[in-house]
Design a protein around this motif. Structure first.
Motif, PDB file in Angstrom:
ATOM      1  N   ALA A   1      46.278  43.791  74.917  1.00 58.95           N
ATOM      2  CA  ALA A   1      44.747  44.445  75.743  1.00 58.95           C
ATOM      3  C   ALA A   1      43.372  44.730  74.844  1.00 58.95           C
ATOM      4  O   ALA A   1      42.367  45.037  76.377  1.00 58.95           O
ATOM      5  CB  ALA A   1      45.088  45.686  76.102  1.00 58.95           C
ATOM      6  N   SER A   2      43.297  43.200  74.320  1.00 58.95           N
ATOM      7  CA  SER A   2      42.588  43.208  73.662  1.00 58.95           C
ATOM      8  C   SER A   2      42.300  41.743  73.649  1.00 58.95           C
ATOM      9  O   SER A   2      43.389  41.187  72.278  1.00 58.95           O
ATOM     10  CB  SER A   2      41.958  44.071  72.576  1.00 58.95           C
ATOM     11  OG  SER A   2      40.367  43.579  71.693  1.00 58.95           O
ATOM     12  N   SER A   3      41.824  40.434  74.010  1.00 60.51           N
ATOM     13  CA  SER A   3      41.546  39.404  73.263  1.00 60.51           C
ATOM     14  C   SER A   3      40.659  39.404  72.009  1.00 60.51           C
ATOM     15  O   SER A   3      40.085  37.817  72.536  1.00 60.51           O
ATOM     16  CB  SER A   3      41.497  38.771  74.878  1.00 60.51           C
ATOM     17  OG  SER A   3      40.097  38.811  75.630  1.00 60.51           O
ATOM     18  N   ALA A   4      39.268  40.240  72.491  1.00 60.03           N
ATOM     19  CA  ALA A   4      38.348  40.070  71.835  1.00 60.03           C
ATOM     20  C   ALA A   4      39.084  39.189  70.253  1.00 60.03           C
ATOM     21  O   ALA A   4      39.751  40.277  70.113  1.00 60.03           O
ATOM     22  CB  ALA A   4      37.413  40.802  71.781  1.00 60.03           C
ATOM     23  N   PRO A   5      38.101  38.026  69.909  1.00 65.17           N
ATOM     24  CA  PRO A   5      38.066  38.566  68.208  1.00 65.17           C
ATOM     25  C   PRO A   5      37.225  39.083  67.294  1.00 65.17           C
ATOM     26  O   PRO A   5      36.841  39.561  67.627  1.00 65.17           O
ATOM     27  CB  PRO A   5      37.747  36.253  68.116  1.00 65.17           C
ATOM     28  CG  PRO A   5      36.306  37.042  69.055  1.00 65.17           C
ATOM     29  CD  PRO A   5      36.562  37.833  69.881  1.00 65.17           C
ATOM     30  N   ASP A   6      37.885  38.978  65.967  1.00 64.74           N
ATOM     31  CA  ASP A   6      36.523  40.637  65.270  1.00 64.74           C
ATOM     32  C   ASP A   6      35.670  39.775  64.686  1.00 64.74           C
ATOM     33  O   ASP A   6      35.991  38.151  64.819  1.00 64.74           O
ATOM     34  CB  ASP A   6      38.275  40.171  63.827  1.00 64.74           C
ATOM     35  CG  ASP A   6      39.357  40.975  64.219  1.00 64.74           C
ATOM     36  OD1 ASP A   6      39.097  41.988  65.003  1.00 64.74           O
ATOM     37  OD2 ASP A   6      40.140  41.179  63.490  1.00 64.74           O
ATOM     38  N   PRO A   7      34.175  41.200  64.912  1.00 65.40           N
ATOM     39  CA  PRO A   7      33.842  39.829  65.174  1.00 65.40           C
ATOM     40  C   PRO A   7      33.109  39.680  63.069  1.00 65.40           C
ATOM     41  O   PRO A   7      34.321  39.908  62.105  1.00 65.40           O
ATOM     42  CB  PRO A   7      32.374  41.156  65.055  1.00 65.40           C
ATOM     43  CG  PRO A   7      33.555  41.911  64.830  1.00 65.40           C
ATOM     44  CD  PRO A   7      34.495  41.842  65.440  1.00 65.40           C
ATOM     45  N   PHE A   8      32.430  38.588  62.993  1.00 60.64           N
ATOM     46  CA  PHE A   8      32.109  38.766  60.937  1.00 60.64           C
ATOM     47  C   PHE A   8      33.302  38.353  60.226  1.00 60.64           C
ATOM     48  O   PHE A   8      33.302  38.139  59.119  1.00 60.64           O
ATOM     49  CB  PHE A   8      31.305  39.570  60.812  1.00 60.64           C
ATOM     50  CG  PHE A   8      30.146  40.407  61.694  1.00 60.64           C
ATOM     51  CD1 PHE A   8      28.862  39.595  62.172  1.00 60.64           C
ATOM     52  CD2 PHE A   8      30.555  41.418  62.042  1.00 60.64           C
ATOM     53  CE1 PHE A   8      28.228  40.044  63.068  1.00 60.64           C
ATOM     54  CE2 PHE A   8      29.354  42.769  62.431  1.00 60.64           C
ATOM     55  CZ  PHE A   8      28.509  41.152  63.132  1.00 60.64           C
ATOM     56  N   ARG A   9      34.479  37.348  61.293  1.00 56.56           N
ATOM     57  CA  ARG A   9      35.503  37.401  60.553  1.00 56.56           C
ATOM     58  C   ARG A   9      34.915  35.522  59.888  1.00 56.56           C
ATOM     59  O   ARG A   9      35.177  35.019  61.178  1.00 56.56           O
ATOM     60  CB  ARG A   9      36.959  37.763  60.872  1.00 56.56           C
ATOM     61  CG  ARG A   9      38.301  37.122  60.224  1.00 56.56           C
ATOM     62  CD  ARG A   9      39.432  37.422  60.587  1.00 56.56           C
ATOM     63  NE  ARG A   9      39.753  39.193  60.335  1.00 56.56           N
ATOM     64  CZ  ARG A   9      39.653  39.922  58.807  1.00 56.56           C
ATOM     65  NH1 ARG A   9      40.144  39.350  57.758  1.00 56.56           N
ATOM     66  NH2 ARG A   9      39.313  40.953  59.224  1.00 56.56           N
ATOM     67  N   PRO A  10      35.346  34.823  58.906  1.00 58.56           N
ATOM     68  CA  PRO A  10      35.466  33.824  58.861  1.00 58.56           C
ATOM     69  C   PRO A  10      36.766  33.153  59.193  1.00 58.56           C
ATOM     70  O   PRO A  10      37.991  33.665  59.573  1.00 58.56           O
ATOM     71  CB  PRO A  10      35.292  34.005  57.399  1.00 58.56           C
ATOM     72  CG  PRO A  10      35.121  35.074  56.562  1.00 58.56           C
ATOM     73  CD  PRO A  10      35.489  35.945  57.886  1.00 58.56           C
ATOM     74  N   LEU A  11      36.191  31.799  59.796  1.00 58.43           N
ATOM     75  CA  LEU A  11      37.084  31.152  60.599  1.00 58.43           C
ATOM     76  C   LEU A  11      37.635  30.349  59.691  1.00 58.43           C
ATOM     77  O   LEU A  11      37.140  29.424  58.612  1.00 58.43           O
ATOM     78  CB  LEU A  11      36.203  29.990  61.646  1.00 58.43           C
ATOM     79  CG  LEU A  11      35.438  31.430  62.728  1.00 58.43           C
ATOM     80  CD1 LEU A  11      35.486  30.402  63.660  1.00 58.43           C
ATOM     81  CD2 LEU A  11      37.141  32.534  63.312  1.00 58.43           C
ATOM     82  N   ALA A  12      39.361  29.939  60.207  1.00 59.05           N
ATOM     83  CA  ALA A  12      39.497  28.418  59.295  1.00 59.05           C
ATOM     84  C   ALA A  12      38.789  27.296  59.458  1.00 59.05           C
ATOM     85  O   ALA A  12      38.063  26.734  60.556  1.00 59.05           O
ATOM     86  CB  ALA A  12      40.804  28.451  60.239  1.00 59.05           C
TER      87      ALA A  12
END
Length: 269
Positions: free
Chosen positions: A93-104
């Motif tokens: 139900a939620s495809s939005a990413p976590d904001p402000f989380r460092p990406l690989a």
């Protein structure tokens, strides 16, 4: 006669209020829902000028001040792990990413620039991080805290100030707006030269960059400074679409698998 008119007016007033309220509700229902703020992927690469004489022609104050940490949240991966933030389990139900989380690192877009700076004798990369967030008005956007972790050696880390610290904030009006406030400390040796890995560090100099920049997405922007350099990239991020539910495949007419016929059982003796 006048009594009847007055009584009729008493009944007309509630009806008028009801009709007015119904019209207000209908108008509110017709108004479209407010669009959600757009998502962007941001990437920042902070480096140091280490060439001979870098910044020697500038006048530097003894105490340039320290960037304010008020209402700032940590961004770098080490800080995220330190305060115990963990990525929640994503649901359908939620495809939005976590904001402000460092990406690989595999999702970095400035990897080539990082390698180029690493091979150079005049520059030294200090901090490289990418993340995603929704973008709103600049004065309402979240301020992010950046820090270069202290030395891993417990003895050298005692009473040692941060090598690099600062804040950034990104917002949008007609264009994207970037605000950066960074402080870099360089340790000085006895002969006055600067370094960052000395056992004996009698003093340090602090250099501060405070910059604002109006940007376009999809372009690499460079913030210039005699000691500190910043590369910044903003890219529009489209949320992944939800997969459509797979319906059970039912055979259509003419595709029904034929069942093997059973031989009739003989009843004759």
């Amino acid at each position: 006669m006048s009594w009847k008119v007055q009584n009729r007016r008493k009944y007309w007033l509630p009806v008028a209020l009801i009709l007015s309220l119904a019209a207000t509700i209908a108008t509110a229902e017709e108004q479209p829902e407010e669009e959600a703020p757009p998502w962007y992927q941001f990437e920042i690469l902070i480096f140091e000028r280490i060439s001979a004489g870098a910044g020697s022609t500038e006048f530097w104050p003894e105490d340039p001040g320290t960037p304010s940490r008020l209402n700032a949240i940590p961004l770098t991966e080490a800080q995220t792990q330190k305060i115990g933030l963990r990525k929640p389990i994503e649901t359908a139900a939620s495809s939005a990413p976590d904001p402000f989380r460092p990406l690989a690192k595999s999702e970095w877009q400035l990897g080539e620039q990082h390698q180029h700076l690493s091979r150079s004798r005049n520059y030294k990369p200090l901090l490289h991080v990418a993340w995603r967030q929704q973008v709103i008005e600049p004065d309402q956007s979240q301020q992010l805290l950046l820090e270069l972790p202290r030395s891993s050696n417990p003895q050298s880390a005692i009473d040692e100030p941060l090598r690099l610290e600062g804040t950034i904030r990104v917002g949008v009006k007609r264009y994207l707006h970037l605000e950066a406030d960074l402080l870099l400390r360089q340790w000085e040796t006895e002969d006055g030269t600067r370094g960052d890995s000395l056992e004996f560090r009698p003093a340090f100099r602090a250099f501060r960059m405070q910059s604002q920049r109006r940007m376009r997405s999809g372009e690499v922007h460079y913030l210039d400074h005699p000691i500190i350099g910043v590369l910044f990239l903003a890219s529009r991020y489209e949320l992944p679409t939800e997969p459509e539910p797979v319906e059970d495949e039912t055979p259509v007419d003419g595709e029904v698998e034929s069942q093997p016929k059973q031989e009739p059982v003989s009843t004759s003796s």
